[in-house]
Motif scaffolding. Structure first.
Motif, mmCIF file in Angstrom:
data_model
loop_
_atom_site.group_PDB
_atom_site.id
_atom_site.type_symbol
_atom_site.label_atom_id
_atom_site.label_comp_id
_atom_site.label_asym_id
_atom_site.label_seq_id
_atom_site.Cartn_x
_atom_site.Cartn_y
_atom_site.Cartn_z
ATOM 1 N N ILE A 135 0.823 -1.212 0.000
ATOM 2 C CA ILE A 135 0.000 0.000 0.000
ATOM 3 C C ILE A 135 0.857 1.262 0.000
ATOM 4 N N TYR A 136 2.084 1.148 0.499
ATOM 5 C CA TYR A 136 2.976 2.302 0.503
ATOM 6 C C TYR A 136 3.535 2.568 -0.899
ATOM 7 N N SER A 137 3.676 1.514 -1.684
ATOM 8 C CA SER A 137 4.051 1.682 -3.090
ATOM 9 C C SER A 137 2.962 2.442 -3.832
ATOM 10 N N LEU A 138 1.717 2.103 -3.514
ATOM 11 C CA LEU A 138 0.584 2.788 -4.133
ATOM 12 C C LEU A 138 0.532 4.250 -3.691
ATOM 13 N N ALA A 139 0.741 4.492 -2.393
ATOM 14 C CA ALA A 139 0.700 5.864 -1.882
ATOM 15 C C ALA A 139 1.781 6.722 -2.536
ATOM 16 N N ALA A 140 2.992 6.165 -2.684
ATOM 17 C CA ALA A 140 4.082 6.912 -3.319
ATOM 18 C C ALA A 140 3.760 7.217 -4.774
ATOM 19 N N ALA A 141 3.197 6.247 -5.474
ATOM 20 C CA ALA A 141 2.840 6.453 -6.878
ATOM 21 C C ALA A 141 1.803 7.560 -7.020
ATOM 22 N N ARG A 142 0.787 7.542 -6.170
ATOM 23 C CA ARG A 142 -0.262 8.564 -6.244
ATOM 24 C C ARG A 142 0.297 9.949 -5.930
ATOM 25 N N GLU A 143 1.198 10.020 -4.946
ATOM 26 C CA GLU A 143 1.767 11.311 -4.571
ATOM 27 C C GLU A 143 2.617 11.876 -5.710
ATOM 28 N N ILE A 144 3.392 11.018 -6.346
ATOM 29 C CA ILE A 144 4.224 11.470 -7.468
ATOM 30 C C ILE A 144 3.341 11.866 -8.651
ATOM 31 N N GLN A 145 2.305 11.083 -8.915
ATOM 32 C CA GLN A 145 1.362 11.474 -9.970
ATOM 33 C C GLN A 145 0.826 12.879 -9.731
ATOM 34 N N SER A 146 0.459 13.166 -8.508
ATOM 35 C CA SER A 146 -0.107 14.469 -8.165
ATOM 36 C C SER A 146 0.899 15.591 -8.402
ATOM 37 N N ILE A 147 2.148 15.372 -8.013
ATOM 38 C CA ILE A 147 3.190 16.378 -8.237
ATOM 39 C C ILE A 147 3.357 16.639 -9.728
ATOM 40 N N LEU A 148 3.405 15.586 -10.516
ATOM 41 C CA LEU A 148 3.632 15.724 -11.956
ATOM 42 C C LEU A 148 2.456 16.405 -12.647
ATOM 43 N N GLU A 149 1.263 16.071 -12.226
ATOM 44 C CA GLU A 149 0.081 16.666 -12.862
ATOM 45 C C GLU A 149 -0.026 18.161 -12.580
ATOM 46 N N ARG A 150 0.607 18.630 -11.498
ATOM 47 C CA ARG A 150 0.605 20.052 -11.174
ATOM 48 C C ARG A 150 1.790 20.803 -11.790
ATOM 49 N N ALA A 151 2.761 20.069 -12.334
ATOM 50 C CA ALA A 151 3.947 20.710 -12.910
ATOM 51 C C ALA A 151 3.563 21.493 -14.169
ATOM 52 N N GLY A 152 4.145 22.670 -14.324
ATOM 53 C CA GLY A 152 3.795 23.531 -15.452
ATOM 54 C C GLY A 152 4.887 23.619 -16.504
ATOM 55 N N LYS A 153 4.622 24.439 -17.506
ATOM 56 C CA LYS A 153 5.529 24.545 -18.654
ATOM 57 C C LYS A 153 6.914 25.058 -18.257
ATOM 58 N N GLY A 154 7.012 25.905 -17.249
ATOM 59 C CA GLY A 154 8.300 26.437 -16.837
ATOM 60 C C GLY A 154 9.005 25.593 -15.797
ATOM 61 N N ASP A 155 8.483 24.396 -15.523
ATOM 62 C CA ASP A 155 9.058 23.547 -14.472
ATOM 63 C C ASP A 155 9.986 22.485 -15.061
ATOM 64 N N LEU A 156 10.938 22.066 -14.233
ATOM 65 C CA LEU A 156 11.823 20.952 -14.565
ATOM 66 C C LEU A 156 11.572 19.832 -13.573
ATOM 67 N N VAL A 157 11.279 18.655 -14.086
ATOM 68 C CA VAL A 157 11.141 17.461 -13.259
ATOM 69 C C VAL A 157 12.416 16.648 -13.412
ATOM 70 N N VAL A 158 13.134 16.438 -12.316
ATOM 71 C CA VAL A 158 14.296 15.556 -12.315
ATOM 72 C C VAL A 158 13.845 14.224 -11.715
ATOM 73 N N ALA A 159 13.795 13.204 -12.556
ATOM 74 C CA ALA A 159 13.322 11.883 -12.136
ATOM 75 C C ALA A 159 14.522 10.961 -11.944
ATOM 76 N N LEU A 160 14.622 10.368 -10.778
ATOM 77 C CA LEU A 160 15.754 9.525 -10.407
ATOM 78 C C LEU A 160 15.257 8.089 -10.312
ATOM 79 N N VAL A 161 15.675 7.265 -11.263
ATOM 80 C CA VAL A 161 15.085 5.929 -11.413
ATOM 81 C C VAL A 161 16.185 4.870 -11.332
ATOM 82 N N SER A 162 15.960 3.866 -10.506
ATOM 83 C CA SER A 162 16.919 2.770 -10.384
ATOM 84 C C SER A 162 16.185 1.457 -10.194
#
Length: 454
Positions: free
Chosen positions: A112-139
């Motif tokens: 359930i914590y994997s789900l919570a993290a995914a939803r929180e990140i989705q929310s951040i990304l959906e609010r990001a605008g044209k002048g924003d930079l998203v640095v995604a760190l994936v491993s």
């Protein structure tokens, strides 16, 4: 009978050098920085820059075993310019650092914590605008730590599907094809959520071939696979009718065109997205080779690299590796040695009830193959420090391993058939135990052999 300590120590030094070379903090620090009046991404084959004057906000998001170290390095590089973010990390490395939260999430089974993290990140990304930079760190491990099942599928049904794939010995690319089509965040869907912001995805690769679409199931990368491919995977491994009915129904709807496909390379979601490989299995292999070449007491050493060699069933791969090692040693001048370094990731078709992991199984099969050949040794280990559901990274095998085991009443063949390598090597003191390393670029097998002919 005892194992020659210099050989074991030599292989361990080489493995440790490999892990140090893929330290995630160092890799991110070398790739991401503020240079003059711009934020710069400078990784192998990729260079991009954004003037600070045109940036509104910088968000840090991501997931994986290396998430904490990567996130801290990115924060150090970007400083107060980071507005906030969430990175899903293994339990034990969670916490808050400045404006970024490191959220504990399940691995290897999502929770359930994997789900919570995914939803929180989705929310951040959906609010990001044209002048924003998203640095995604994936491993590696990020696929389990970010898990939002597609509509109509429960976490339990998705987890059961992956347990069946794991038990069937599915490779990571097959896993990824299925995961991406049972998810709301994988297969490029997070890149779609972030549009129109600019996305820089920094990837630490744990997959053969370093395909960005497979690393953590490619949340920020185009997906070349389809629903039909996912169904084909389940059929190929003989588990299509064993997976939950909701999973079959979802994939069938997707294949019929009722559900939208994951975004492909020409999707507008990727117009502002860049993926950069900051560390790979080959990075670790090269470091292991360099350390081995510096073994001054070993005499002349030939180095053989086998990128991507570790694939398929672990015990079969081990036998092939040992055959190559033996052949290479015989081709040398008497007294000369060869170090053979292979990378990748094998699988295990689990038929027994024992304890172990793919690297321990590889080492046990190698021990059987090398029995009686005292001038040969193999170490197999995961760069993340975790091999299967154990506290070991892998194990060490030598030409004397079987004889030493027999003296203790251990039957290597029986242990191998029961997938029970852990207690076998534990009894011999030949487990490789590093603890979680905080990085992950798949596995290494390091072989050593000397032509002892006179």
């Amino acid at each position: 009978m005892t194992v020659s300590p210099p050989e074991k120590d030599r292989l361990l030094r080489s493995f440790r050098a490999a892990v140090e070379a893929v330290d995630p903090a160092r890799l991110v620090a070398s790739a991401l920085r503020v240079e003059g009046d711009a934020v710069v991404l400078d990784a192998p084959g990729v260079r991009a820059a954004i003037p600070l004057s045109s940036l509104w906000k910088i968000h840090l998001v991501g997931a994986g075993k290396a998430g904490r170290a990567m996130g801290e390095a990115a924060l150090a590089a970007l400083g107060e310019r980071v507005a906030g973010g969430v990175i899903a990390v293994p339990r034990g490395s969670e916490g808050q650092s400045g404006p970024v939260r490191f959220a504990a999430a399940g691995h290897p089974v999502p929770d359930i914590y994997s789900l919570a993290a995914a939803r929180e990140i989705q929310s951040i990304l959906e609010r990001a605008g044209k002048g924003d930079l998203v640095v995604a760190l994936v491993s590696g491990g990020g696929s389990a730590m970010l898990s939002a099942p597609a509509a109509g599928i429960t976490m339990e049904e998705k987890a059961e599907t992956f347990r069946l794939l794991l038990r069937a010995g599915a490779d990571i690319a097959s896993f990824s094809a299925v995961r991406k089509h049972l998810s709301e965040v994988k297969g490029g869907l997070l890149a779609r959520a972030a549009r129109p912001a600019t996305v820089w995805a920094l990837l630490l690769s744990d997959v053969p071939g370093d395909d960005p679409s497979v690393i953590a199931s490619g949340p920020f990368s185009p997906d070349p696979t389809t629903y039909a491919d996912a169904i084909g995977v389940l059929e190929r491994y003989g588990i299509y009718y064993a997976v939950p009915s909701a999973v079959r129904a979802h994939l069938a709807e997707g294949e019929a065109g009722t559900l939208p496909e994951t975004p492909k390379p020409d999707d507008p979601a990727f117009l502002g997205a860049i993926s950069a490989l900051v560390g790979t299995n080959r990075t670790a292999m090269d470091a292991a080779a360099l350390r081995m070449a510096r073994e001054r007491d070993a005499g002349p050493i030939a180095i053989v690299l086998l990128p991507g060699f570790l694939r398929g069933e672990a015990r079969e791969c081990a036998r092939s590796f040992c055959a190559r090692l033996r052949k290479a040693a015989k081709a040398l001048s008497p007294g000369h040695a060869v170090a053979m370094i292979a990378g990748g990731e094998t699988t295990v078709n689990v038929g027994g009830s024992g304890k172990g992991g793919r690297n321990q199984e590889f080492a046990l099969a190698a021990a059987v193959e090398l029995a009686g050949e005292g001038a040969m040794a193999v170490l197999a280990a995961g760069t993340d420090g975790i091999d299967g559901p154990t506290d070991a990274a892998g194990a060490y095998a030598h030409g004397t391993t079987v004889a030493r085991a027999s003296a203790l009443g251990l039957d290597p063949g029986a242990h191998l058939e029961n997938n029970d390598a852990y207690p076998f090597f534990q009894a011999l003191g030949d487990l490789v135990v590093t603890g979680p390393t905080g990085t992950n670029v798949a596995d290494l097998a390091i072989g050593w052999a000397r032509n002892s002919a006179t």
